[in-house]
Design an enzyme around this catalytic site. Structure first.
Site, PDB file in Angstrom:
ATOM      1  N   CYS A 182       0.800  -1.235   0.000  1.00 47.58           N
ATOM      2  CA  CYS A 182       0.000   0.000   0.000  1.00 47.58           C
ATOM      3  C   CYS A 182       0.829   1.280   0.000  1.00 47.58           C
ATOM      4  CB  CYS A 182      -0.994  -0.005   1.156  1.00 47.58           C
ATOM      5  SG  CYS A 182      -0.291  -0.434   2.743  1.00 47.58           S
TER       6      CYS A 182
ATOM      7  N   CYS B 231      -3.544  -2.395  -0.889  1.00 49.60           N
ATOM      8  CA  CYS B 231      -2.503  -3.350  -0.494  1.00 49.60           C
ATOM      9  C   CYS B 231      -2.193  -4.394  -1.558  1.00 49.60           C
ATOM     10  CB  CYS B 231      -2.895  -4.022   0.823  1.00 49.60           C
ATOM     11  SG  CYS B 231      -3.096  -2.839   2.176  1.00 49.60           S
TER      12      CYS B 231
ATOM     13  N   LYS C 256      -5.897  -8.663  11.519  1.00 50.61           N
ATOM     14  CA  LYS C 256      -5.770  -7.218  11.331  1.00 50.61           C
ATOM     15  C   LYS C 256      -7.131  -6.670  10.928  1.00 50.61           C
ATOM     16  CE  LYS C 256      -3.367  -3.763   8.563  1.00 50.61           C
ATOM     17  NZ  LYS C 256      -2.290  -3.513   7.612  1.00 50.61           N
TER      18      LYS C 256
ATOM     19  N   GLU D 278      -8.595 -16.978  11.049  1.00 50.11           N
ATOM     20  CA  GLU D 278      -7.430 -16.371  10.387  1.00 50.11           C
ATOM     21  C   GLU D 278      -6.108 -16.939  10.938  1.00 50.11           C
ATOM     22  OE1 GLU D 278      -6.918 -14.405   7.914  1.00 50.11           O
ATOM     23  OE2 GLU D 278      -8.757 -13.290   7.514  1.00 50.11           O
TER      24      GLU D 278
ATOM     25  N   LYS E  34      -3.929  -6.690  15.575  1.00 46.80           N
ATOM     26  CA  LYS E  34      -3.803  -5.264  15.272  1.00 46.80           C
ATOM     27  C   LYS E  34      -5.158  -4.676  14.946  1.00 46.80           C
ATOM     28  CE  LYS E  34      -1.690  -2.307  11.884  1.00 46.80           C
ATOM     29  NZ  LYS E  34      -1.020  -2.241  10.639  1.00 46.80           N
TER      30      LYS E  34
ATOM     31  N   SER F 223      -0.927   3.593  15.396  1.00 43.53           N
ATOM     32  CA  SER F 223      -0.704   5.041  15.357  1.00 43.53           C
ATOM     33  C   SER F 223      -1.772   5.846  16.095  1.00 43.53           C
ATOM     34  CB  SER F 223      -0.609   5.497  13.901  1.00 43.53           C
ATOM     35  OG  SER F 223      -1.766   5.102  13.179  1.00 43.53           O
TER      36      SER F 223
ATOM     37  N   TYR G  68       5.033   2.863  19.096  1.00 44.29           N
ATOM     38  CA  TYR G  68       5.764   4.116  18.889  1.00 44.29           C
ATOM     39  C   TYR G  68       6.246   4.680  20.227  1.00 44.29           C
ATOM     40  CZ  TYR G  68       3.390   3.422  14.488  1.00 44.29           C
ATOM     41  OH  TYR G  68       2.950   2.853  13.320  1.00 44.29           O
TER      42      TYR G  68
HETATM   43  C1  PBG Z   1      -0.648  -1.402   5.887  1.00 45.42           C
HETATM   44  C2  PBG Z   1      -0.297  -1.113   7.295  1.00 45.42           C
HETATM   45  C3  PBG Z   1      -1.098  -0.369   8.175  1.00 45.42           C
HETATM   46  C4  PBG Z   1      -0.389  -0.241   9.367  1.00 45.42           C
HETATM   47  C5  PBG Z   1       0.792  -0.949   9.208  1.00 45.42           C
HETATM   48  N1  PBG Z   1       0.838  -1.487   7.913  1.00 45.42           N
HETATM   49  C6  PBG Z   1      -2.414   0.207   8.131  1.00 45.42           C
HETATM   50  C7  PBG Z   1      -3.285   0.350   7.011  1.00 45.42           C
HETATM   51  O1  PBG Z   1      -4.081  -0.552   6.728  1.00 45.42           O
HETATM   52  O2  PBG Z   1      -3.229   1.427   6.382  1.00 45.42           O
HETATM   53  C8  PBG Z   1      -0.903   0.523  10.551  1.00 45.42           C
HETATM   54  C9  PBG Z   1       0.034   0.901  11.571  1.00 45.42           C
HETATM   55  C10 PBG Z   1      -0.411   1.976  12.471  1.00 45.42           C
HETATM   56  O3  PBG Z   1      -1.532   2.516  12.386  1.00 45.42           O
HETATM   57  O4  PBG Z   1       0.400   2.313  13.338  1.00 45.42           O
HETATM   58  N2  PBG Z   1      -0.496  -2.658   5.413  1.00 45.42           N
HETATM   59 ZN    ZN Z   2      -1.033  -2.575   3.114  1.00 48.56          ZN
END
Ligand code: PBG
Ligand code: ZN
Length: 326
Positions: A121, A129, A198, A236, A251, A277, A316
């Site tokens: 992505c 993705c 995820k 999954e 996640k 994040s 982070y």
């Molecule tokens: C994408 C990806 C994402 C994160 C890590 N790899 C999110 C998305 O689906 O845009 C998120 C990490 C975060 O929010 O800290 N494959």
């Molecule tokens: Zn991605």
């Protein structure tokens, strides 16, 4: 009638509390995310993530040294390429930004574990993705053609020095495809940390600023999981285990503590939680306003992930936590 059981007896002294503490966070539990950009001498703060920067490779190396000196065992690398295209060339090219960063970090700090996030992505022009059908505006990624690109990406990351491959795109069969690719290329000993469960989450908002990976149209709900589903997370992880995953990730983390717990109960593999994040930014914003005690809230949150069953935490807050743990 006085109570016979008095749990408060064991809370009367800090040392006593320390002796009976069930869950203890350590620096070994932490993985620190880093965002690599082209150029030199660049450290550009991400607006929605105070304290998090897009870093050029030379700065990534400096950061890697600091992370290692703090006792954090691993980083995870994300890349912001100079150019994006339909084939996500920047993801799998030998000279891709993550490949360059991985090589430089391993040369400078060989004992720091480098995890490579394996997804497309950040590198596709549309921000999804994987491959899209020509003309598709819904973001329904083509599963099987995407597997070929993921395989290529993982192999080039391993060749560049990445120690662990972490596929995050939620394509069906991606662990099997990547395992096959790594094995064929001679990387039988490179582990796969699968983003197994995820969710399609609004908590990724600030990350998409950081990685410049917001989908140009549509959303990720046809490949990431629905937030209402828990049993499906077990489906999954069962698939990923059967396909050869070495570690499993849940996640986001905060709103999904029950999933961390269920995954821990349902498997014997190490479980990682991604403190994403948006979770970071919420704490940071409140702390910067003086509304909460940042250190205590962060440590309580990270300890909570561990108590829920996480063996590893991608966060982070890792550098701050490592300092507070010293
Ligand atoms: C994408 C990806 C994402 C994160 C890590 N790899 C999110 C998305 O689906 O845009 C998120 C990490 C975060 O929010 O800290 N494959
Ligand atoms: Zn991605």
């Amino acid at each position: 009638m006085f109570p016979t059981h008095r749990p408060r007896r064991l809370r009367t002294h800090p040392q006593l509390r320390r002796m009976v503490r069930e869950t203890v966070l350590t620096t070994s539990d932490l993985i620190y995310p880093l965002f690599a950009v082209a150029g030199e001498g660049i450290a550009k703060e991400v607006k929605s993530m105070p304290g998090v920067y897009q870093l050029s490779v030379d700065k990534i190396v400096e950061e890697a040294k600091e992370v290692y000196d703090l006792g954090i065992p691993a980083i995870i690398l994300f890349g912001i390429p100079e150019d994006k295209d339909a084939d996500a060339t920047g993801a799998w090219h030998d000279c891709g930004i993550v490949q360059k960063a991985a090589t430089a970090v391993k040369a400078a700090v060989p004992d720091l574990i480098v995890v490579a996030d394996t997804c497309l992505c950040e590198y596709t022009s549309h921000g999804h993705c994987g491959y899209l059908q020509v003309g598709d505006l819904t973001g329904r990624v083509l599963n099987d053609p995407t597997l070929e690109l993921l395989k290529k990406t993982a192999v080039s990351q391993a060749q560049a020095g990445a120690d662990i491959i972490a596929p995050s795109g939620m394509m069906d069969g991606f662990v099997q495809a990547i395992r096959a690719g790594l094995d064929e290329a001679g990387f039988q000993d490179t582990p796969i940390l699968s983003y197994a469960a995820k969710y399609a989450s609004a908590y990724y908002g600030p990350f998409r600023d950081a990685a410049d990976s917001t989908p140009q149209f549509g959303d990720r709900r046809t490949y990431q999981m629905d937030p209402g589903n828990a049993r499906e997370a077990i489906k999954e992880i069962d698939l990923d285990i059967a396909e050869g995953a070495d570690m499993l990730m849940v996640k986001p983390a905060l709103a999904y503590m029950d999933i961390i717990w269920r995954v821990k109960e349902a498997s014997n593999l190490p479980v990682a939680a991604y403190n994403v994040s948006g979770e970071y930014s919420m704490i940071k914003a409140a702390a910067l306003n003086g509304w909460i005690d940042e250190e205590r809230v962060v440590m309580e949150t990270l300890t909570g992930f561990k108590r829920a069953g996480a063996d590893l935490i991608l966060t982070y807050h890792a550098k701050d936590a490592a300092r507070w743990l010293k």
